[in-house]
Design a protein around this motif. Sequence first.
Motif, PDB file in Angstrom:
ATOM      1  N   ILE A  21       0.845  -1.203   0.000  1.00  0.00           N
ATOM      2  CA  ILE A  21       0.000   0.000   0.000  1.00  0.00           C
ATOM      3  C   ILE A  21       0.880   1.253   0.000  1.00  0.00           C
ATOM      4  O   ILE A  21       0.604   2.215  -0.707  1.00  0.00           O
ATOM      5  N   GLU A  22       1.964   1.195   0.779  1.00  0.00           N
ATOM      6  CA  GLU A  22       2.905   2.329   0.802  1.00  0.00           C
ATOM      7  C   GLU A  22       3.439   2.602  -0.608  1.00  0.00           C
ATOM      8  O   GLU A  22       3.504   3.747  -1.051  1.00  0.00           O
ATOM      9  N   GLU A  26       2.882   6.014  -3.677  1.00  0.00           N
ATOM     10  CA  GLU A  26       3.946   6.834  -4.272  1.00  0.00           C
ATOM     11  C   GLU A  26       3.456   7.418  -5.598  1.00  0.00           C
ATOM     12  O   GLU A  26       3.039   6.657  -6.478  1.00  0.00           O
ATOM     13  N   PRO A  27       3.534   8.744  -5.761  1.00  0.00           N
ATOM     14  CA  PRO A  27       3.039   9.336  -7.013  1.00  0.00           C
ATOM     15  C   PRO A  27       3.691   8.733  -8.261  1.00  0.00           C
ATOM     16  O   PRO A  27       3.028   8.577  -9.288  1.00  0.00           O
ATOM     17  N   GLU A  28       4.965   8.345  -8.162  1.00  0.00           N
ATOM     18  CA  GLU A  28       5.606   7.818  -9.375  1.00  0.00           C
ATOM     19  C   GLU A  28       5.090   6.424  -9.747  1.00  0.00           C
ATOM     20  O   GLU A  28       5.352   5.944 -10.849  1.00  0.00           O
ATOM     21  N   ASN A  29       4.345   5.772  -8.850  1.00  0.00           N
ATOM     22  CA  ASN A  29       3.780   4.459  -9.190  1.00  0.00           C
ATOM     23  C   ASN A  29       2.344   4.524  -9.710  1.00  0.00           C
ATOM     24  O   ASN A  29       1.779   3.504 -10.095  1.00  0.00           O
ATOM     25  N   LEU A  30       1.762   5.724  -9.720  1.00  0.00           N
ATOM     26  CA  LEU A  30       0.352   5.839 -10.094  1.00  0.00           C
ATOM     27  C   LEU A  30       0.088   5.377 -11.531  1.00  0.00           C
ATOM     28  O   LEU A  30      -0.885   4.668 -11.793  1.00  0.00           O
ATOM     29  N   PRO A 184      -8.797   4.445   0.735  1.00  0.00           N
ATOM     30  CA  PRO A 184      -8.538   5.543   1.687  1.00  0.00           C
ATOM     31  C   PRO A 184      -7.259   6.332   1.391  1.00  0.00           C
ATOM     32  O   PRO A 184      -7.039   7.369   2.009  1.00  0.00           O
ATOM     33  N   HIS A 185      -6.426   5.848   0.466  1.00  0.00           N
ATOM     34  CA  HIS A 185      -5.097   6.451   0.270  1.00  0.00           C
ATOM     35  C   HIS A 185      -4.927   7.175  -1.052  1.00  0.00           C
ATOM     36  O   HIS A 185      -3.843   7.687  -1.331  1.00  0.00           O
ATOM     37  N   PRO A 248       5.052  -7.128  -2.069  1.00  0.00           N
ATOM     38  CA  PRO A 248       5.740  -5.896  -1.664  1.00  0.00           C
ATOM     39  C   PRO A 248       7.069  -5.760  -2.388  1.00  0.00           C
ATOM     40  O   PRO A 248       7.742  -6.751  -2.624  1.00  0.00           O
ATOM     41  N   VAL A 249       7.406  -4.532  -2.788  1.00  0.00           N
ATOM     42  CA  VAL A 249       8.668  -4.323  -3.535  1.00  0.00           C
ATOM     43  C   VAL A 249       9.701  -3.607  -2.660  1.00  0.00           C
ATOM     44  O   VAL A 249       9.367  -2.911  -1.730  1.00  0.00           O
TER      45      VAL A 249
END
Length: 249
Positions: A21-22, A26-30, A184-185, A248-249
């Motif tokens: 989720i973190e 991240e905006p660069e993953n959108l 929610p994020h 998770p990465v």
Amino acid sequence: MESLLQPIRQFLHCDTPREWIEAAREPENLSILLIDHLVCELKAAQSAMLLIRRYADDAASGDALLAWLKPYEDFTYRMQGDWRQLAAHERLTKAMLPKRDAPYSQELIDKMVLLIKEELHHFYQVLEIMDELGIAYENISSSRYARGMLKHVRTHEPATLIDKLICGAYIEARSCERFAALAPHVDPQLAKFYVSLLRSEARHFQDYLELAEQLAGHSIDERVRFFGEVEAQLIQSPDTEFRFHSGPV
Ligand SMILES: [Fe+2]
Ligand SMILES: [Fe+2]
């Protein structure tokens, strides 16, 4: 929303890890998140179409189905066509396919045609959101997730079909769980979209499971449990690339 999620959570063996989720925030993953989601919607439609074609195997139905998906595939895999034209292609109806003699096959076809319509509509909706957010479509590699489950599919019928339906159920259920985890994020407009998808998709995993059970004619609990463990492993173990269904990465 909680009442929709409860059977999904019960079916899945784990929740989405916090680290995923973190990364998704991240905006660069959108753009990756949305593009991969887009392709997943098409794949959901394609796999439902493959299931129908096993039953609706006459040439006329086969051609109608192929023609239905072709503009979406051209756009996604060949970067051809204007995405805005795709809305006009959400047109195939159950009536376009000839009626089957066996009521059981007809039920599968009806369920899958409805599912394809929904998935193609979602595909278009993701494109609309991408357009609003200024995200251009590009080809990206697929994640290990579906491959990681499908490699365990048994190689004789009807076991192959039963296993594929169970994998389909897990993919659908995980997508719903992730929509809820993300909502929610993300920005409010995207959150609203994810919640609307959750409503539309929540039933899909049960459709697949019911079909698998009917096909088997006996309990499939053991296979369901097996794929549940494989799925949870793929969701919880470290992954190399961030994707909609990655670990998770
Ligand atoms: Fe969908
Ligand atoms: Fe779905």
